[in-house]
Design an enzyme around this catalytic site. Sequence first.
Site, PDB file in Angstrom:
ATOM      1  N   HIS A  63       0.810  -1.271   0.094  1.00 15.02           N
ATOM      2  CA  HIS A  63      -0.047   0.043   0.059  1.00 15.02           C
ATOM      3  C   HIS A  63       0.926   1.228  -0.020  1.00 15.02           C
ATOM      4  CE1 HIS A  63       0.934  -0.487   4.291  1.00 15.02           C
ATOM      5  NE2 HIS A  63       0.358   0.501   4.571  1.00 15.02           N
ATOM      6  N   HIS A  65       1.238   3.907   1.871  1.00 21.00           N
ATOM      7  CA  HIS A  65       1.625   4.908   2.955  1.00 21.00           C
ATOM      8  C   HIS A  65       3.078   5.065   3.140  1.00 21.00           C
ATOM      9  CE1 HIS A  65      -2.300   4.315   5.724  1.00 21.00           C
ATOM     10  NE2 HIS A  65      -2.271   5.261   5.254  1.00 21.00           N
ATOM     11  N   ASP A  67       5.488   4.839   5.043  1.00 19.68           N
ATOM     12  CA  ASP A  67       6.767   3.946   5.729  1.00 19.68           C
ATOM     13  C   ASP A  67       6.797   2.498   4.800  1.00 19.68           C
ATOM     14  OD1 ASP A  67       3.736   3.513   6.485  1.00 19.68           O
ATOM     15  OD2 ASP A  67       4.519   2.127   7.989  1.00 19.68           O
ATOM     16  N   HIS A  68       6.005   2.702   3.868  1.00 19.05           N
ATOM     17  CA  HIS A  68       5.922   1.528   2.888  1.00 19.05           C
ATOM     18  C   HIS A  68       6.609   1.892   1.481  1.00 19.05           C
ATOM     19  CE1 HIS A  68       3.959  -1.475   5.472  1.00 19.05           C
ATOM     20  NE2 HIS A  68       3.198  -0.266   5.825  1.00 19.05           N
ATOM     21  N   HIS A 140      -7.805  -1.963   5.339  1.00 22.66           N
ATOM     22  CA  HIS A 140      -6.778  -1.005   5.671  1.00 22.66           C
ATOM     23  C   HIS A 140      -7.432   0.439   5.591  1.00 22.66           C
ATOM     24  CE1 HIS A 140      -3.166   0.599   7.904  1.00 22.66           C
ATOM     25  NE2 HIS A 140      -2.638   1.018   6.801  1.00 22.66           N
ATOM     26  N   ASP A 211      -0.550  -4.131   5.771  1.00 24.77           N
ATOM     27  CA  ASP A 211      -1.159  -3.284   6.987  1.00 24.77           C
ATOM     28  C   ASP A 211      -2.867  -3.854   6.701  1.00 24.77           C
ATOM     29  OD1 ASP A 211       1.128  -2.679   7.477  1.00 24.77           O
ATOM     30  OD2 ASP A 211       0.644  -0.489   7.915  1.00 24.77           O
ATOM     31  N   HIS A 269       6.173  -5.432  11.403  1.00 26.24           N
ATOM     32  CA  HIS A 269       5.282  -4.078  11.501  1.00 26.24           C
ATOM     33  C   HIS A 269       4.790  -3.813  13.003  1.00 26.24           C
ATOM     34  CE1 HIS A 269       2.337  -0.951  10.490  1.00 26.24           C
ATOM     35  NE2 HIS A 269       3.156  -0.813   9.357  1.00 26.24           N
TER      36      HIS A 269
END
Length: 305
Positions: A63, A65, A67-68, A140, A211, A269
């Site tokens: 996804h 976001h 942090d990914h 998510h 996530d 995570h």
Amino acid sequence: MELYFLGTGAGIPSKQRNVSAAALRFFNDQGSTWLFDCGEATQHQILYTPLKLSKIDKIFITHLHGDHIYGLPGVLGSRSFQGTETPLTLFGPKGLKDFVQTSLSVSGTFLRYRLEVVEVEDGAVFKERNTVIKVKKLVHGIPSFGYRIEEENQAGSLQVDKLKALGVPPGPLYGQLKEGKQIQLEDGRFINGKDFLGPCKKGRKIAVLGDTRYTEAAIELAKDVDVLVHEATFGAHEQELAHQYYHSTSVQAAKVAKMAEASSLILTHISSRYGENADRLLNEAKEQFVNTYLAKDLWSYSIQP
């Protein structure tokens, strides 16, 4: 195969854990490597492993976001700066192509290799060499996906001793028999290759999830896998908080593994709130699913045939 965990934290990096990234290295394919997510500083983490940017030919983003994905422009650019010219395919949700094109364009980054961006949808299936990749949408705050990697079954080993006992000389005929074909010997006899093959070698199956809240889609992706990589952002007693932020607890991850009849579970995570106390999450999960591991940065897990 070997899984290398490059970043196992949630949201922001901490002293113990960098943000999300994991790599799957294939030993029987010249070290070809698939990357799953690419958080900030992923290329720096790679420097502490046997992995090479030049060997990464597939990247799967769960996804969008930060942090990914915030490490993605750096990985793509450095792969080119090092002189790599082999193609790379990038899989991920809608919007990934815009993110990559904008990052490369604004920074003036030229790639010397061909980059293909495939924006995935729920239920998508891809075939890569002898491997099938299946995609399912999870639950998510933004579209998030899980990937199931299925290695095709391989024919059993050729039983050479039996062939030699029948007087079949080594050579090209062995190759045909290995493929299960029927051949005729010089003396007129017919033999079937299928009669001289050992047990079929079962292909390995891995599920790497993005996530997500607890969801039936995760169980479907993880059905009978050898390894399930599942987020465990929160502890067992913070289920309401996990639901509020569209994440899972350690126990929910274990429940998915148990319901799916997975062979092993790897938790990742991990929220920075746990710091040095992350083993608490491992112990909670183990009460539900014994064969559970807690991923740490730069830790690897071997997946045997």
